[in-house]
Design an enzyme around this catalytic site. Structure first.
Site, mmCIF file in Angstrom:
data_model
loop_
_atom_site.group_PDB
_atom_site.id
_atom_site.type_symbol
_atom_site.label_atom_id
_atom_site.label_comp_id
_atom_site.label_asym_id
_atom_site.label_seq_id
_atom_site.Cartn_x
_atom_site.Cartn_y
_atom_site.Cartn_z
ATOM 1 N N ASP A 29 0.855 -1.188 0.000
ATOM 2 C CA ASP A 29 0.000 0.000 0.000
ATOM 3 C C ASP A 29 0.891 1.239 0.000
ATOM 4 O O ASP A 29 1.869 1.311 0.766
ATOM 5 C CB ASP A 29 -0.909 -0.028 1.247
ATOM 6 C CG ASP A 29 -2.030 1.000 1.159
ATOM 7 O OD1 ASP A 29 -1.724 2.203 0.954
ATOM 8 O OD2 ASP A 29 -3.197 0.619 1.297
ATOM 9 N N ILE A 30 0.567 2.189 -0.841
ATOM 10 C CA ILE A 30 1.393 3.390 -1.003
ATOM 11 C C ILE A 30 1.315 4.304 0.239
ATOM 12 O O ILE A 30 2.232 5.094 0.483
ATOM 13 C CB ILE A 30 0.987 4.144 -2.302
ATOM 14 C CG1 ILE A 30 2.122 4.989 -2.835
ATOM 15 C CG2 ILE A 30 -0.271 4.953 -2.128
ATOM 16 C CD1 ILE A 30 3.232 4.196 -3.455
ATOM 17 N N GLU A 88 -12.273 3.509 -1.214
ATOM 18 C CA GLU A 88 -11.414 4.421 -1.988
ATOM 19 C C GLU A 88 -11.167 3.913 -3.408
ATOM 20 O O GLU A 88 -11.236 4.687 -4.364
ATOM 21 C CB GLU A 88 -10.077 4.610 -1.255
ATOM 22 C CG GLU A 88 -9.166 5.644 -1.904
ATOM 23 C CD GLU A 88 -7.799 5.741 -1.220
ATOM 24 O OE1 GLU A 88 -7.730 5.612 0.025
ATOM 25 O OE2 GLU A 88 -6.819 5.933 -1.954
ATOM 26 N N HIS A 93 -10.314 -5.804 -2.772
ATOM 27 C CA HIS A 93 -8.972 -6.057 -2.240
ATOM 28 C C HIS A 93 -9.047 -6.322 -0.746
ATOM 29 O O HIS A 93 -9.967 -5.871 -0.067
ATOM 30 C CB HIS A 93 -8.023 -4.889 -2.516
ATOM 31 C CG HIS A 93 -8.518 -3.553 -2.056
ATOM 32 N ND1 HIS A 93 -9.432 -2.823 -2.785
ATOM 33 C CD2 HIS A 93 -8.259 -2.816 -0.950
ATOM 34 C CE1 HIS A 93 -9.695 -1.686 -2.149
ATOM 35 N NE2 HIS A 93 -9.004 -1.674 -1.021
ATOM 36 N N HIS A 95 -6.726 -5.794 2.710
ATOM 37 C CA HIS A 95 -5.547 -5.195 3.335
ATOM 38 C C HIS A 95 -4.947 -6.227 4.291
ATOM 39 O O HIS A 95 -5.676 -6.798 5.116
ATOM 40 C CB HIS A 95 -5.931 -3.983 4.200
ATOM 41 C CG HIS A 95 -6.496 -2.813 3.464
ATOM 42 N ND1 HIS A 95 -5.801 -1.629 3.287
ATOM 43 C CD2 HIS A 95 -7.700 -2.609 2.881
ATOM 44 C CE1 HIS A 95 -6.552 -0.754 2.641
ATOM 45 N NE2 HIS A 95 -7.718 -1.323 2.380
#
Ligand code: 5GP
Length: 133
Positions: A29-30, A88, A93, A95
């Site tokens: 994750d960025i 978002e 997905h 996490h």
């Protein structure tokens, strides 16, 4: 239009890649909540995780389990936590967050600033560990 995650999977947008198999892809994750915060994504683009067909849903879960084990082996943490939010980016997905404090599991917590060099080093270590699972 392809989601940002489909563009990452296609290699059109760079990422710190963690793992890939026939059906799924994982990358850092960025804006991480913890070192090693990873997103596991099905290659099939579906917005809401609970709209995935059963096969893809189970493939994503099994893939995430392997990625979590690779994170556990390489990132110092209490446990690897798992979160589904999805407000978002409209591409399902999971996490995976190797947390050292429970507050790191709250999506509203402060994000970490990790330099590119360290992100790459983390990704390389987890990538190697995943290959050996
Ligand atoms: P959610 O949709 O589950 O609320 O959050 C999406 C997650 O994707 C966020 O944690 C955000 O930091 C991450 N994210 C959004 N855009 C990018 C991107 O271009 N690259 C990477 N690596 N992560 C992203």
């Amino acid at each position: 239009m392809a989601s940002i995650f489909s563009k990452i999977i296609a290699g059109e947008i760079p990422c710190y890649k963690i793992a890939e198999d026939e059906h799924c892809f994982a990358f850092l994750d960025i804006n991480p909540l913890a070192k090693g915060h990873t997103l596991c994504v099905p290659k099939k683009e579906v917005d809401y995780i609970f709209d995935l067909d059963d096969g893809t849903f189970l493939q994503l879960q099994a893939f995430s389990k392997k990625v979590a084990k690779a994170l556990d082996e390489t990132i110092p943490c209490i446990r690897v936590g798992s979160l589904v939010i999805g407000t978002e980016v409209p591409h399902a997905h999971i996490h995976l967050i190797p947390f050292q404090r429970e507050t790191q599991m709250a999506i509203t917590s402060a994000k970490m600033k990790i330099e590119a060099e360290e992100m790459k080093a983390i990704a390389d270590k987890v990538y190697q560990a995943f290959k050996n699972i």
